[in-house]
Design an enzyme around this catalytic site. Structure first.
Site, PDB file in Angstrom:
ATOM      1  N   ARG A   1       0.907  -1.178   0.038  1.00 34.30           N
ATOM      2  CA  ARG A   1       0.052  -0.003   0.117  1.00 34.30           C
ATOM      3  C   ARG A   1       0.911   1.200  -0.155  1.00 34.30           C
ATOM      4  NH1 ARG A   1      -0.723   4.834   2.393  1.00 34.30           N
ATOM      5  NH2 ARG A   1      -0.508   3.901   4.396  1.00 34.30           N
ATOM      6  N   ASP A   2       1.481   1.466   1.196  1.00 35.61           N
ATOM      7  CA  ASP A   2       2.165   2.718   1.086  1.00 35.61           C
ATOM      8  C   ASP A   2       3.526   2.744   0.329  1.00 35.61           C
ATOM      9  OD1 ASP A   2       3.324   5.049   2.308  1.00 35.61           O
ATOM     10  OD2 ASP A   2       4.113   4.318   4.108  1.00 35.61           O
TER      11      ASP A   2
ATOM     12  N   HIS B   1       6.292   4.585  12.519  1.00 35.88           N
ATOM     13  CA  HIS B   1       6.172   4.461  10.831  1.00 35.88           C
ATOM     14  C   HIS B   1       7.227   5.564  10.722  1.00 35.88           C
ATOM     15  CE1 HIS B   1       4.028   4.067   7.035  1.00 35.88           C
ATOM     16  NE2 HIS B   1       4.703   4.806   6.725  1.00 35.88           N
TER      17      HIS B   1
ATOM     18  N   HIS C   1      10.459   6.861   8.181  1.00 28.60           N
ATOM     19  CA  HIS C   1      10.987   7.001   6.851  1.00 28.60           C
ATOM     20  C   HIS C   1      12.537   7.157   6.840  1.00 28.60           C
ATOM     21  CE1 HIS C   1       6.928   8.175   4.567  1.00 28.60           C
ATOM     22  NE2 HIS C   1       6.955   7.076   5.158  1.00 28.60           N
TER      23      HIS C   1
ATOM     24  N   CYS D   1      10.170   9.082  -1.031  1.00 24.97           N
ATOM     25  CA  CYS D   1       9.452  10.296  -0.246  1.00 24.97           C
ATOM     26  C   CYS D   1       8.966  11.162  -1.108  1.00 24.97           C
ATOM     27  CB  CYS D   1      10.589  11.013   0.715  1.00 24.97           C
ATOM     28  SG  CYS D   1       9.641  12.175   1.789  1.00 24.97           S
TER      29      CYS D   1
ATOM     30  N   ASN E   1      10.091   4.548   2.926  1.00 23.07           N
ATOM     31  CA  ASN E   1       9.648   3.752   4.039  1.00 23.07           C
ATOM     32  C   ASN E   1      11.136   2.973   4.714  1.00 23.07           C
ATOM     33  OD1 ASN E   1       7.030   4.139   4.473  1.00 23.07           O
ATOM     34  ND2 ASN E   1       6.772   3.512   2.499  1.00 23.07           N
TER      35      ASN E   1
HETATM   36 MG    MG Z   1       5.299   5.641   4.891  1.00 25.08          MG
END
Ligand code: MG
Length: 314
Positions: A27-28, A220, A222, A253, A262
């Site tokens: 997803r992300d 979460h 990065h 990003c 991520n």
């Molecule tokens: Mg992310």
């Protein structure tokens, strides 16, 4: 080929014995990649992630297909995952319409994506913080009626590209509001990857003081500035046991125009293996999956661990 290399485990007293990885690559990760991969590749990706031992895989997003072309096939993808019993497959939903689509396709767990800052709420959700919470309230209520747990993402917890510093009190206030809405778990997002460990510790201490304990939280991070693992270790030391990561470090990003987005699940696994923290995930199988996906995306994985293991194999 010899066995996959692994670090020598030396446990650190006080760390959790086990961490649950919330895999966000499909997803992300894919949402923030330039290439769009076919739905069959996504389905195989998720099956391979599950086969590697990941127990929570955020599968897709039921946003309007025109808004995120990379994930416009959510309705086609989700039915291809029906055989994955025993794996949690949360999906992101932006509003009640998205929730209804997700439930119709069989989703049993959802996530909503809120912003701590007004600037990002307006840029990403098209409305301010209060108005976006008003939009989420019926989503969470209807999910509760359906017996579907809700994860709340808090974006821009550690810095915002328009507003700069983000006060800790703003994060704790939004966290409280999301829990009061009915979210079961909150994921604290460093959306632009600027956080450093002292900041992470200060926020987790403030949340605990505000009555929001670590067992309701995920982190979460990065890796934009190379801080993701240091920040994760700090969170573990504060009792957090759920960590978001993307296989192969998928997803650039979008705000820093950096190839590094991520935290890579493989980089996280290397550290956790070294600390003797259990995850149930097979590093070799996962790294092979990320190499396979990099081939579909046409760019090498930014994960140091994926690259190092690939060098070992060649
Ligand atoms: Mg992310």
């Amino acid at each position: 080929m010899s066995a996959t290399p692994a670090p020598s485990p030396v446990p650190e007293p006080g760390l959790p014995a086990r961490v649950r990885i919330h895999e966000v690559g499909p997803r992300d990760g894919l949402q923030n990649e330039a290439a769009v991969v076919p739905v069959e590749v996504k389905a195989e990706f998720i099956h391979r992630l599950a086969a590697a031992g990941l127990t929570t895989v955020e599968a897709t997003s039921f946003v309007h297909p025109g808004r995120v072309p990379q994930l416009a096939d959510a309705d086609e993808l989700f039915p291809l995952l029906g055989d994955l019993t025993g794996v949690r497959l949360p999906v992101l939903v932006p509003n009640v319409r998205g929730l209804d689509r997700a439930l119709a396709r069989g989703a049993r767990e959802i996530a909503i994506f809120a912003s701590v800052t007004e600037s990002f709420a307006r840029a990403n959700l098209g409305r301010g913080v209060d108005a976006s919470l008003a939009m989420f309230a019926p989503v969470v209520a209807r999910a509760a009626d359906a017996g579907v747990p809700v994860r709340g993402y808090l974006s821009m917890c550690f810095g915002d590209p328009w507003e700069g510093d983000v006060p800790v009190a703003r994060v704790t206030a939004l966290a409280r509001r999301l829990l009061d809405l009915g979210c079961a778990e909150l994921s604290l997002g460093d959306t632009i990857g600027v956080a450093t460990p002292g900041q992470v510790g200060a926020l987790l201490t403030a949340l605990d003081a505000a009555g929001i304990p670590a067992d309701r939280l995920a982190v979460h991070f990065h890796d934009t500035y190379g801080q993701a693992l240091a920040n994760t270790l700090t969170a573990l030391r504060h009792g957090v046991t759920t960590v978001d990561a993307a296989a192969g470090g998928l997803g650039g990003c979008p705000f820093a125009r950096s190839a590094t987005g991520n935290l890579a699940t493989e980089d996280l696994l290397w550290m956790l293996r070294g600390l003797g923290v259990e995850t149930g995930v097979d590093l070799g199988r996962l790294a092979a999956t990320s190499l396979w996906m990099a081939g579909h995306l046409g760019r090498p994985s930014p994960s140091r661990t994926v690259r190092a293991l690939a060098t070992e194999e060649s």
